[in-house]
Design a protein around this motif. Structure first.
Motif, PDB file in Angstrom:
ATOM      1  N   LYS A  19     -13.172   4.831 -13.081  1.00 51.70           N
ATOM      2  CA  LYS A  19     -13.938   3.662 -12.972  1.00 51.70           C
ATOM      3  C   LYS A  19     -13.482   2.379 -12.608  1.00 51.70           C
ATOM      4  CE  LYS A  19     -16.843   0.851 -16.306  1.00 51.70           C
ATOM      5  NZ  LYS A  19     -17.070   0.632 -17.627  1.00 51.70           N
ATOM      6  N   TRP A  20     -12.083   2.169 -12.966  1.00 51.97           N
ATOM      7  CA  TRP A  20     -11.386   1.035 -12.504  1.00 51.97           C
ATOM      8  C   TRP A  20     -11.384   1.308 -10.897  1.00 51.97           C
ATOM      9  CZ3 TRP A  20     -10.624  -3.809 -12.736  1.00 51.97           C
ATOM     10  CH2 TRP A  20      -9.566  -4.172 -12.108  1.00 51.97           C
ATOM     11  N   VAL A  21     -10.883   2.288 -10.480  1.00 55.28           N
ATOM     12  CA  VAL A  21     -10.972   2.639  -9.019  1.00 55.28           C
ATOM     13  C   VAL A  21     -12.340   1.877  -8.370  1.00 55.28           C
ATOM     14  CG1 VAL A  21     -10.885   4.028  -6.971  1.00 55.28           C
ATOM     15  CG2 VAL A  21      -9.112   4.310  -9.127  1.00 55.28           C
ATOM     16  N   ASP A  22     -13.256   2.388  -8.914  1.00 56.09           N
ATOM     17  CA  ASP A  22     -14.673   2.195  -8.125  1.00 56.09           C
ATOM     18  C   ASP A  22     -15.090   0.533  -8.520  1.00 56.09           C
ATOM     19  OD1 ASP A  22     -15.332   4.728  -7.950  1.00 56.09           O
ATOM     20  OD2 ASP A  22     -16.329   5.022  -9.589  1.00 56.09           O
ATOM     21  N   THR A  23     -14.518   0.123  -9.376  1.00 57.86           N
ATOM     22  CA  THR A  23     -14.509  -1.406  -9.640  1.00 57.86           C
ATOM     23  C   THR A  23     -13.488  -1.995  -8.500  1.00 57.86           C
ATOM     24  OG1 THR A  23     -14.740  -1.397 -12.125  1.00 57.86           O
ATOM     25  CG2 THR A  23     -14.035  -3.541 -11.119  1.00 57.86           C
ATOM     26  N   GLU A  24     -12.322  -1.438  -8.311  1.00 60.89           N
ATOM     27  CA  GLU A  24     -11.772  -2.178  -7.313  1.00 60.89           C
ATOM     28  C   GLU A  24     -12.190  -1.975  -6.000  1.00 60.89           C
ATOM     29  OE1 GLU A  24      -6.910  -1.997  -8.117  1.00 60.89           O
ATOM     30  OE2 GLU A  24      -7.861  -0.060  -8.263  1.00 60.89           O
ATOM     31  N   LEU A  25     -13.043  -0.994  -5.550  1.00 64.40           N
ATOM     32  CA  LEU A  25     -13.543  -0.789  -4.374  1.00 64.40           C
ATOM     33  C   LEU A  25     -14.711  -1.729  -4.217  1.00 64.40           C
ATOM     34  CD1 LEU A  25     -13.777   3.081  -4.171  1.00 64.40           C
ATOM     35  CD2 LEU A  25     -12.335   1.740  -2.749  1.00 64.40           C
ATOM     36  N   ASP A  26     -15.451  -1.972  -5.322  1.00 64.31           N
ATOM     37  CA  ASP A  26     -16.466  -3.052  -5.273  1.00 64.31           C
ATOM     38  C   ASP A  26     -15.841  -4.610  -5.123  1.00 64.31           C
ATOM     39  OD1 ASP A  26     -18.709  -1.322  -5.657  1.00 64.31           O
ATOM     40  OD2 ASP A  26     -18.412  -1.695  -8.005  1.00 64.31           O
ATOM     41  N   LEU A  63      -9.087  -3.390 -19.102  1.00 65.37           N
ATOM     42  CA  LEU A  63      -8.020  -3.160 -19.944  1.00 65.37           C
ATOM     43  C   LEU A  63      -8.377  -2.966 -21.543  1.00 65.37           C
ATOM     44  CD1 LEU A  63      -4.706  -3.679 -20.564  1.00 65.37           C
ATOM     45  CD2 LEU A  63      -5.552  -6.363 -21.058  1.00 65.37           C
ATOM     46  N   ALA A  64      -9.399  -3.501 -21.978  1.00 61.52           N
ATOM     47  CA  ALA A  64     -10.205  -3.290 -23.188  1.00 61.52           C
ATOM     48  C   ALA A  64     -10.334  -1.640 -23.318  1.00 61.52           C
ATOM     49  CB  ALA A  64     -11.174  -4.188 -23.545  1.00 61.52           C
ATOM     50  N   GLU A  65     -10.950  -1.211 -22.380  1.00 60.94           N
ATOM     51  CA  GLU A  65     -11.538   0.094 -21.969  1.00 60.94           C
ATOM     52  C   GLU A  65     -10.216   1.194 -22.234  1.00 60.94           C
ATOM     53  OE1 GLU A  65     -15.637  -0.756 -19.694  1.00 60.94           O
ATOM     54  OE2 GLU A  65     -13.869   0.072 -18.736  1.00 60.94           O
ATOM     55  N   ILE A  66      -9.229   0.861 -21.579  1.00 63.08           N
ATOM     56  CA  ILE A  66      -8.138   1.839 -21.460  1.00 63.08           C
ATOM     57  C   ILE A  66      -7.337   1.680 -22.775  1.00 63.08           C
ATOM     58  CG2 ILE A  66      -6.302   0.156 -20.378  1.00 63.08           C
ATOM     59  CD1 ILE A  66      -7.016   4.080 -19.739  1.00 63.08           C
ATOM     60  N   MET A  81      -0.534   4.297 -20.316  1.00 62.14           N
ATOM     61  CA  MET A  81       0.716   3.367 -20.269  1.00 62.14           C
ATOM     62  C   MET A  81       0.763   2.415 -19.002  1.00 62.14           C
ATOM     63  SD  MET A  81       4.630   4.608 -20.790  1.00 62.14           S
ATOM     64  CE  MET A  81       4.289   5.565 -21.924  1.00 62.14           C
ATOM     65  N   ASP A  82       0.572   3.155 -17.771  1.00 68.20           N
ATOM     66  CA  ASP A  82       0.747   2.244 -16.719  1.00 68.20           C
ATOM     67  C   ASP A  82      -0.417   1.510 -16.170  1.00 68.20           C
ATOM     68  OD1 ASP A  82       3.193   2.407 -15.020  1.00 68.20           O
ATOM     69  OD2 ASP A  82       1.623   2.838 -13.412  1.00 68.20           O
ATOM     70  N   LEU A  83      -2.001   2.099 -16.509  1.00 65.14           N
ATOM     71  CA  LEU A  83      -2.966   1.262 -16.165  1.00 65.14           C
ATOM     72  C   LEU A  83      -2.685   0.092 -17.046  1.00 65.14           C
ATOM     73  CD1 LEU A  83      -5.203   0.660 -14.522  1.00 65.14           C
ATOM     74  CD2 LEU A  83      -6.488   2.309 -16.157  1.00 65.14           C
ATOM     75  N   GLU A  84      -2.513   0.215 -18.293  1.00 67.00           N
ATOM     76  CA  GLU A  84      -2.518  -0.917 -19.160  1.00 67.00           C
ATOM     77  C   GLU A  84      -1.387  -1.736 -18.811  1.00 67.00           C
ATOM     78  OE1 GLU A  84      -1.978  -0.434 -23.579  1.00 67.00           O
ATOM     79  OE2 GLU A  84      -3.181   1.304 -23.489  1.00 67.00           O
ATOM     80  N   ARG A  85      -0.359  -1.507 -18.362  1.00 65.55           N
ATOM     81  CA  ARG A  85       0.727  -2.339 -17.550  1.00 65.55           C
ATOM     82  C   ARG A  85       0.449  -3.196 -16.507  1.00 65.55           C
ATOM     83  NH1 ARG A  85       3.283  -2.360 -13.358  1.00 65.55           N
ATOM     84  NH2 ARG A  85       2.438  -0.073 -12.692  1.00 65.55           N
ATOM     85  N   THR A 406      -7.796   9.652  -9.326  1.00 65.70           N
ATOM     86  CA  THR A 406      -7.663   8.870  -8.150  1.00 65.70           C
ATOM     87  C   THR A 406      -6.633   7.525  -8.335  1.00 65.70           C
ATOM     88  OG1 THR A 406      -9.777   9.423  -7.467  1.00 65.70           O
ATOM     89  CG2 THR A 406      -9.185   7.530  -6.443  1.00 65.70           C
ATOM     90  N   TRP A 407      -6.797   6.927  -9.437  1.00 59.97           N
ATOM     91  CA  TRP A 407      -5.767   5.795  -9.660  1.00 59.97           C
ATOM     92  C   TRP A 407      -4.638   6.193  -9.609  1.00 59.97           C
ATOM     93  CZ3 TRP A 407      -2.400   3.941 -13.486  1.00 59.97           C
ATOM     94  CH2 TRP A 407      -1.838   2.901 -13.156  1.00 59.97           C
ATOM     95  N   ARG A 408      -3.993   7.225 -10.274  1.00 61.28           N
ATOM     96  CA  ARG A 408      -2.711   7.444 -10.422  1.00 61.28           C
ATOM     97  C   ARG A 408      -2.266   8.091  -8.953  1.00 61.28           C
ATOM     98  NH1 ARG A 408      -0.782  10.118 -15.267  1.00 61.28           N
ATOM     99  NH2 ARG A 408       1.045  10.744 -13.695  1.00 61.28           N
ATOM    100  N   ARG A 409      -3.038   8.717  -8.155  1.00 63.98           N
ATOM    101  CA  ARG A 409      -2.791   9.026  -6.948  1.00 63.98           C
ATOM    102  C   ARG A 409      -2.203   7.758  -5.919  1.00 63.98           C
ATOM    103  NH1 ARG A 409      -6.760  12.387  -7.401  1.00 63.98           N
ATOM    104  NH2 ARG A 409      -7.908  11.832  -5.442  1.00 63.98           N
ATOM    105  N   ASN A 410      -2.956   6.722  -6.225  1.00 66.45           N
ATOM    106  CA  ASN A 410      -2.850   5.656  -5.377  1.00 66.45           C
ATOM    107  C   ASN A 410      -2.074   4.401  -5.979  1.00 66.45           C
ATOM    108  OD1 ASN A 410      -4.559   6.353  -2.637  1.00 66.45           O
ATOM    109  ND2 ASN A 410      -5.767   7.203  -4.561  1.00 66.45           N
TER     110      ASN A 410
END
Length: 562
Positions: A19-26, A63-66, A81-85, A406-410
C-alpha cells in the motif's frame, strides 16, 4: 538464488508495504518510471509546500499502519523494522526543514526534474508524446520547488552560497538553446522513422517550456536565494546526524567514526605506497602513477572507447562470476553500460524495472573536456557499479519476488548499497581479478578517496579540528585535502568536494558501509567457526534486500526479534 523459488504467501505486513508503494506512486509519479509502471508517464510530484505537507501526512498514516500490524515471520520482522525506520526518518527530516533547503550540485530537484528523462522509454511515438508531456509539466514542478525554497528563505533555513552558485551554473546549461532539452527534442526518432509533425511540435514547444523553467530557476537563485544563503558550508551536528542516519540506515558515533577515518586513511596510504614500489622499484605513489599514465596500453581515447571497454569488462565479469562465485539469475546477467547525456561528473547505477524490461544500467557522466581514460584507474569502478557490486546486489533484490514485497525489492540506503560495492571491490581483489599491481593501485586509489571523504565530510560539517591540529575544518580547506589524496583532474576534485559540501553524510556512507559489511561478515565467521561458508553468507545477506544497515545487522543474527 534459484530460478525456481517458491513464492511466500503475502502477509498483512506485506499488504501495508505494498500500500505504501502505491501511495508513493501516487505522490511521486516519477517513481513509476523507475519501476517501469504504466500511467501518468508525463507527470511530476508536487514539490510545493502544500505538496510536501500532503506527502508527510500520508507518511504519518503509513507509519501508524506498519506499527499496528503484527509480523508473522522473520521476513515480516525485517519489513516492519526497516519501513518504520524509513518513514520515521522522513518525518524527522521534514520537521528539521530538509525540504526547504533541498538544493545541491548532484541530488536535489534541480537535477532530478531533468534526470528522469534519462530513464524514459523513447522507442515509440507514444513514448515521445510522454516525453513532450513531461517537458510541458516541468515548469509547474519547478514553480512548486521554487516555492518550497522560498519557504526556506522565510524560515532562515537555506543552503550555502556555494551550492546556490554551482547549481545556478548547471541550470544555465539546461536553459540554453544548446542545452539538454533542445538536443533531446532535436534528436527524437521512433526507431528509424520520423515522428509525426504534431509530436515534433509538442517536443519543440516542450523543450522551450522546460528551458524557460530552468531560466526561471536561475533568476530565483541569483536574485533571491543567493541574497540569503550563508557563506559557511557546515550544516552542523543536528542536521548532519539526521542526514547520516538516512544514508546509512544506521546510527553511528560520528566522533569515533572521524577518528577511525583518519586511521583508515593512513592505512590506505601505506598500502598504496607498498604497491607503488611493486610497480616501479623505489617509486613513490605519484611516480608509480606517472609511470602508469605514460603507458599507452592502459589508455582509452574518447567516450565510445570507454563505453565499449566498460561493457566488455562487465560482460566478462558477469559470465565468469556466475559460473564460480554467485548464483545469478539470467535476467540479472544483463547490464547496460552507458555514457550519460550530462557532463557534470560522477558514475552511477540505475535499477532495472520491476519486470526487467529495462535492465540495470551503469552511467558515466564524463566532465566536459575529459577525453582520456586510464583502465588501471577504472577497472575497479566497473566491478563497483556492476557485478559483484551494485548490479548484483540491487538486481538480485528486484528479482526476488518470491520472498520480498515490492517495497522491500526497491528500498535501500546508500550505506547498504555503496558499502556493499566497496566490499565487492575488495572481494574482486581476493578472487584474483586485481592481481596486476596497477589495477590494485587503482582500487586503492578509490579506497583512499573514500577514506578521505569520511574525514573531510564529517570534519567540514561538524567543524572538527583538522587532523594536524592546526585549526577547524572549512570548505576551502577541503579542496586541497581531497586533491592531496586523489590523483584526479582538478575538474573531478572540484565537483567531488562541491558534492560533499552540499550533500552531507552521503560520501562517508561508502566507507562506513564497507566497514559495517566487513564487521558483519567477520562476526558471522566467528559465530559459525569451521562451518562458515562465505558464499552462503553473501547469498543470505543479499536475499534480505536493500535495507538500512541497522536492520541488516538484526536480520543477520540467528533470529530476528519480532
Amino acid at each position: 538464488m534459484s530460478e525456481e523459488n517458491t513464492a511466500r504467501p503475502s502477509t498483512p505486513t506485506d499488504a501495508v508495504a505494498e500500500k505504501w508503494v502505491d501511495t508513493e506512486l501516487d505522490l511521486y509519479p516519477e517513481f513509476r518510471v523507475y519501476l517501469g509502471r504504466a500511467a501518468r508517464e508525463g507527470e511530476y510530484a508536487d514539490y510545493s509546500p502544500a505538496g510536501v505537507e500532503d506527502a508527510i501526512a500520508h507518511t504519518r498514516t503509513a507509519l501508524a499502519e506498519i506499527r499496528a500490524v503484527a509480523a508473522v515471520d522473520d521476513v515480516d520482522a525485517v519489513t516492519k523494522m526497516d519501513l518504520e525506520r524509513e518513514l520515521q526518518l522522513t518525518i524527522d527530516k521534514h520537521e528539521a526543514g530538509f525540504d526547504q533547503r533541498d538544493l545541491n550540485v548532484i541530488a536535489s530537484p534541480a537535477q532530478e526534474l531533468r534526470d528522469i528523462f534519462d530513464l524514459m522509454p523513447t522507442d515509440t511515438v507514444d513514448d515521445w508524446s510522454h516525453v513532450a508531456t513531461r517537458m510541458h509539466n516541468l515548469p509547474g514542478a519547478m514553480a512548486g520547488y521554487i516555492e518550497s525554497l522560498r519557504g526556506g528563505i522565510a524560515a532562515g533555513n537555506t543552503p550555502a552560497i556555494r551550492q546556490v552558485t554551482e547549481v545556478m551554473a548547471q541550470a544555465k546549461k539546461q536553459a540554453a538553446e544548446t542545452g539538454f532539452f533542445f538536443q533531446l527534442a532535436g534528436n527524437a526518432r521512433a526507431g528509424e522513422a520520423e515522428l509525426p509533425a504534431s509530436v515534433v511540435g509538442d517536443l519543440e514547444s516542450g523543450a522551450r517550456a522546460s528551458a524557460e523553467a530552468y531560466a526561471t530557476l536561475v533568476t530565483f537563485l541569483r536574485d533571491e536565494l543567493a541574497q540569503h544563503a550563508p557563506e559557511k558550508d557546515a550544516v552542523g551536528r543536528e542536521l548532519y546526524e539526521l542526514a547520516s542516519r538516512g544514508f546509512l540506515g544506521a546510527t553511528v558515533d560520528l566522533d569515533e567514526t572521524y577518528e577511525w577515518g583518519i586511521d583508515e586513511l593512513a592505512r590506505m596510504v601505506a598500502e598504496q605506497e607498498s604497491i607503488a614500489r611493486e610497480i616501479k622499484p623505489g617509486a613513490s605513489v605519484l611516480e608509480a602513477i606517472d609511470h602508469l599514465d605514460g603507458d599507452p596500453t592502459r589508455k582509452l581515447h574518447g567516450t565510445d572507447a570507454l563505453q565499449r571497454w566498460m561493457q566488455e569488462t562487465s560482460d566478462r565479469a558477469v559470465e565468469e562470476l556466475s559460473r564460480t562465485q554467485f548464483e545469478i539469475p539470467d535476467v540479472v546477467k544483463r547490464l547496460e553500460c552507458m555514457i550519460a547525456p550530462t557532463q557534470e561528473g560522477g558514475i552511477y547505477y540505475t535499477n532495472p524495472t520491476d519486470d526487467f524490461s529495462r535492465p540495470g544500467q551503469m552511467w558515466w557522466s564524463v566532465p566536459e573536456g575529459v577525453t582520456e581514460f586510464d583502465t588501471w584507474r577504472e577497472l575497479t569502478t566497473v566491478y563497483h557499479e556492476g557485478v559483484p557490486g551494485h548490479h548484483l546486489q540491487i538486481g538480485q533484490a528486484v528479482y526476488n519476488k518470491a520472498m520480498l514485497n515490492t517495497w522491500r525489492r526497491n528500498a535501500g540506503t546508500s550505506g547498504h548499497a555503496e558499502g556493499w560495492a566497496l566490499y565487492a571491490e575488495r572481494l574482486m581483489q581476493q578472487l584474483g581479478y586485481l592481481d596486476d599491481p596497477a589495477d590494485r593501485l587503482g582500487m586503492l586509489d578509490g579506497q583512499r578517496m573514500r577514506a578521505a571523504r569520511v574525514v573531510l565530510d564529517i570534519g567540514v560539517h561538524l567543524e572538527k579540528t583538522l587532523p594536524d591540529g592546526s585549526g577547524p575544518w572549512t570548505g576551502e580547506y577541503a579542496f586541497g585535502f581531497l586533491g592531496a589524496n586523489v590523483n584526479m583532474s582538478p575538474e573531478f576534485v572540484r565537483f567531488e568536494v562541491n558534492r560533499y559540501l552540499g550533500w552531507p553524510g552521503q560520501a562517508p556512507s561508502y566507507k562506513v558501509g564497507q566497514r559495517i559489511w566487513e564487521q558483519l561478515r567477520d562476526e558471522a565467521a566467528q559465530r559459525d567457526g569451521a562451518d562458515f561458508d562465505i558464499k552462503a553468507f553473501h547469498k543470505r545477506a543479499l536475499d534480505i534486500g536493500g535495507v538500512g544497515l541497522d536492520t541488516l545487522k538484526a536480520a543477520l543474527q540467528p533470529r530476528v526479534a519480532r
